[in-house]
Design a protein around this motif. Sequence first.
Motif, PDB file in Angstrom:
ATOM      1  N   GLU A 188       0.811  -1.221   0.000  1.00 60.97           N
ATOM      2  CA  GLU A 188       0.000   0.000   0.000  1.00 60.97           C
ATOM      3  C   GLU A 188       0.840   1.264   0.000  1.00 60.97           C
ATOM      4  O   GLU A 188       0.373   2.347  -0.377  1.00 60.97           O
ATOM      5  CB  GLU A 188      -0.979   0.003   1.171  1.00 60.97           C
ATOM      6  CG  GLU A 188      -0.352   0.179   2.537  1.00 60.97           C
ATOM      7  CD  GLU A 188      -1.407   0.297   3.636  1.00 60.97           C
ATOM      8  OE1 GLU A 188      -2.401   1.005   3.404  1.00 60.97           O
ATOM      9  OE2 GLU A 188      -1.238  -0.343   4.680  1.00 60.97           O
ATOM     10  N   THR A 227       4.049   2.926  -5.235  1.00 62.84           N
ATOM     11  CA  THR A 227       3.398   3.518  -6.399  1.00 62.84           C
ATOM     12  C   THR A 227       4.108   3.031  -7.657  1.00 62.84           C
ATOM     13  O   THR A 227       5.279   2.634  -7.611  1.00 62.84           O
ATOM     14  CB  THR A 227       3.451   5.053  -6.344  1.00 62.84           C
ATOM     15  OG1 THR A 227       4.821   5.469  -6.193  1.00 62.84           O
ATOM     16  CG2 THR A 227       2.643   5.586  -5.167  1.00 62.84           C
ATOM     17  N   CYS A 249      -2.278  -5.879  -5.086  1.00 61.55           N
ATOM     18  CA  CYS A 249      -2.064  -4.803  -4.120  1.00 61.55           C
ATOM     19  C   CYS A 249      -2.184  -5.407  -2.726  1.00 61.55           C
ATOM     20  O   CYS A 249      -3.212  -6.014  -2.404  1.00 61.55           O
ATOM     21  CB  CYS A 249      -3.082  -3.686  -4.311  1.00 61.55           C
ATOM     22  SG  CYS A 249      -2.904  -2.814  -5.898  1.00 61.55           S
ATOM     23  N   GLU A 268      -5.915  -7.523  -7.599  1.00 58.70           N
ATOM     24  CA  GLU A 268      -6.735  -6.340  -7.863  1.00 58.70           C
ATOM     25  C   GLU A 268      -7.243  -6.300  -9.298  1.00 58.70           C
ATOM     26  O   GLU A 268      -8.357  -5.875  -9.566  1.00 58.70           O
ATOM     27  CB  GLU A 268      -5.917  -5.072  -7.579  1.00 58.70           C
ATOM     28  CG  GLU A 268      -6.564  -3.771  -7.988  1.00 58.70           C
ATOM     29  CD  GLU A 268      -7.815  -3.432  -7.189  1.00 58.70           C
ATOM     30  OE1 GLU A 268      -8.574  -2.544  -7.618  1.00 58.70           O
ATOM     31  OE2 GLU A 268      -8.031  -4.061  -6.129  1.00 58.70           O
ATOM     32  N   TYR A 289      -0.796   1.570 -16.828  1.00 59.52           N
ATOM     33  CA  TYR A 289      -1.273   1.087 -15.532  1.00 59.52           C
ATOM     34  C   TYR A 289      -0.600   1.950 -14.462  1.00 59.52           C
ATOM     35  O   TYR A 289       0.633   2.065 -14.441  1.00 59.52           O
ATOM     36  CB  TYR A 289      -0.915  -0.381 -15.324  1.00 59.52           C
ATOM     37  CG  TYR A 289      -1.286  -1.275 -16.477  1.00 59.52           C
ATOM     38  CD1 TYR A 289      -2.510  -1.945 -16.515  1.00 59.52           C
ATOM     39  CD2 TYR A 289      -0.406  -1.474 -17.546  1.00 59.52           C
ATOM     40  CE1 TYR A 289      -2.843  -2.776 -17.568  1.00 59.52           C
ATOM     41  CE2 TYR A 289      -0.744  -2.290 -18.612  1.00 59.52           C
ATOM     42  CZ  TYR A 289      -1.963  -2.937 -18.621  1.00 59.52           C
ATOM     43  OH  TYR A 289      -2.295  -3.754 -19.682  1.00 59.52           O
ATOM     44  N   LYS A 303      -0.536   3.352 -10.223  1.00 58.01           N
ATOM     45  CA  LYS A 303      -0.938   3.323  -8.817  1.00 58.01           C
ATOM     46  C   LYS A 303      -0.310   4.537  -8.136  1.00 58.01           C
ATOM     47  O   LYS A 303       0.916   4.719  -8.182  1.00 58.01           O
ATOM     48  CB  LYS A 303      -0.489   2.043  -8.122  1.00 58.01           C
ATOM     49  CG  LYS A 303      -0.902   1.966  -6.643  1.00 58.01           C
ATOM     50  CD  LYS A 303      -0.437   0.650  -6.019  1.00 58.01           C
ATOM     51  CE  LYS A 303      -0.869   0.533  -4.560  1.00 58.01           C
ATOM     52  NZ  LYS A 303      -0.215   1.521  -3.683  1.00 58.01           N
ATOM     53  N   THR A 304      -1.142   5.378  -7.524  1.00 58.85           N
ATOM     54  CA  THR A 304      -0.647   6.539  -6.790  1.00 58.85           C
ATOM     55  C   THR A 304      -1.119   6.451  -5.341  1.00 58.85           C
ATOM     56  O   THR A 304      -1.853   5.534  -4.964  1.00 58.85           O
ATOM     57  CB  THR A 304      -1.153   7.853  -7.409  1.00 58.85           C
ATOM     58  OG1 THR A 304      -2.561   7.981  -7.158  1.00 58.85           O
ATOM     59  CG2 THR A 304      -0.900   7.890  -8.910  1.00 58.85           C
ATOM     60  N   ASN A 307      -5.516   7.776  -5.849  1.00 57.80           N
ATOM     61  CA  ASN A 307      -5.959   7.473  -7.211  1.00 57.80           C
ATOM     62  C   ASN A 307      -7.159   8.317  -7.644  1.00 57.80           C
ATOM     63  O   ASN A 307      -7.274   8.691  -8.821  1.00 57.80           O
ATOM     64  CB  ASN A 307      -6.304   5.987  -7.338  1.00 57.80           C
ATOM     65  CG  ASN A 307      -5.065   5.117  -7.421  1.00 57.80           C
ATOM     66  OD1 ASN A 307      -3.992   5.586  -7.790  1.00 57.80           O
ATOM     67  ND2 ASN A 307      -5.208   3.850  -7.059  1.00 57.80           N
ATOM     68  N   LYS A 358      -7.802   0.640  -6.747  1.00 60.54           N
ATOM     69  CA  LYS A 358      -6.414   0.648  -6.309  1.00 60.54           C
ATOM     70  C   LYS A 358      -5.439   0.856  -7.463  1.00 60.54           C
ATOM     71  O   LYS A 358      -4.249   1.123  -7.240  1.00 60.54           O
ATOM     72  CB  LYS A 358      -6.088  -0.652  -5.569  1.00 60.54           C
ATOM     73  CG  LYS A 358      -6.840  -0.797  -4.250  1.00 60.54           C
ATOM     74  CD  LYS A 358      -6.478  -2.081  -3.541  1.00 60.54           C
ATOM     75  CE  LYS A 358      -7.247  -2.197  -2.219  1.00 60.54           C
ATOM     76  NZ  LYS A 358      -6.926  -3.474  -1.517  1.00 60.54           N
ATOM     77  N   ILE A 359      -5.955   0.720  -8.698  1.00 57.66           N
ATOM     78  CA  ILE A 359      -5.137   0.921  -9.891  1.00 57.66           C
ATOM     79  C   ILE A 359      -5.942   1.733 -10.900  1.00 57.66           C
ATOM     80  O   ILE A 359      -7.158   1.569 -11.018  1.00 57.66           O
ATOM     81  CB  ILE A 359      -4.709  -0.426 -10.517  1.00 57.66           C
ATOM     82  CG1 ILE A 359      -3.851  -1.225  -9.543  1.00 57.66           C
ATOM     83  CG2 ILE A 359      -3.944  -0.209 -11.816  1.00 57.66           C
ATOM     84  CD1 ILE A 359      -3.506  -2.610 -10.038  1.00 57.66           C
TER      85      ILE A 359
END
Length: 249
Positions: A115, A118, A147, A152, A182, A184-185, A188, A210-211
Amino acid sequence: MSISIDFKNEVFSLNKLQLPSRYYYFSEEENYVKLLSIGEGIFPNDRIKTNIKLESSNAIVTTESATKVYPSKKDFGINYINIKLENSNLEVLNDELILYKDSKLLQLFRINADENSTFFYSDILTQGRSYEHFDFNSMFVRNKFYCNKELEYIENFEVLGEDLKEYIKRHESENYIYLKIYIKTNDNEEFLKTLHNKGFNSFTFSKSKKIILGSISSYDMIDIKNKQKELWNIYRKNIGKKEFNLGKQ
């Protein structure tokens, strides 16, 4: 043919290298790795394995040039990519994938991010060589995104060159180049709003948000590469980093 690298507390380590896989590592500004092959591409029955692990680190990874997949009468060339991120940030910008006439490719991709991690990951698919038009035989894709060790998002499909030809013909499209992203931040929802505000409306969430997923098509490789760079720069600004020169102009 494989390469296995990791970064721990920003320190680079090469764990395995089997020719013709090769790499260049730079650390003047940021951790930056160029992956390359001293061979001509992926041939039938090749097994290309790339393992990347980051722990409390940041890294940019790109390919030196386009990935070429050569014709096959029977066997698939296999490209296996495994990425693990722990409290880290990874940015991957692949050059275009060129599937030659009658080629067969199996791509097995897995990324597992905790988690606190990124990532920005991008792929480009072309219609083949300049005188070909999706004349490849088959591309089988199994992409899995985890994730916190929970699945995910998954892509599990086979696409035939003939099917893509028919799809483009039905839709009367002139866009033969496809960019997939793709992301992940740490936020999001806010980042997706930023993308939509900048006109990138083809992006959306995975099932649990989550993405962020998106695709862009074009008839021009320069346009696709510019879009890839623009999206990457938006991502880098979001994580507090300035523009980075990949040295590939």
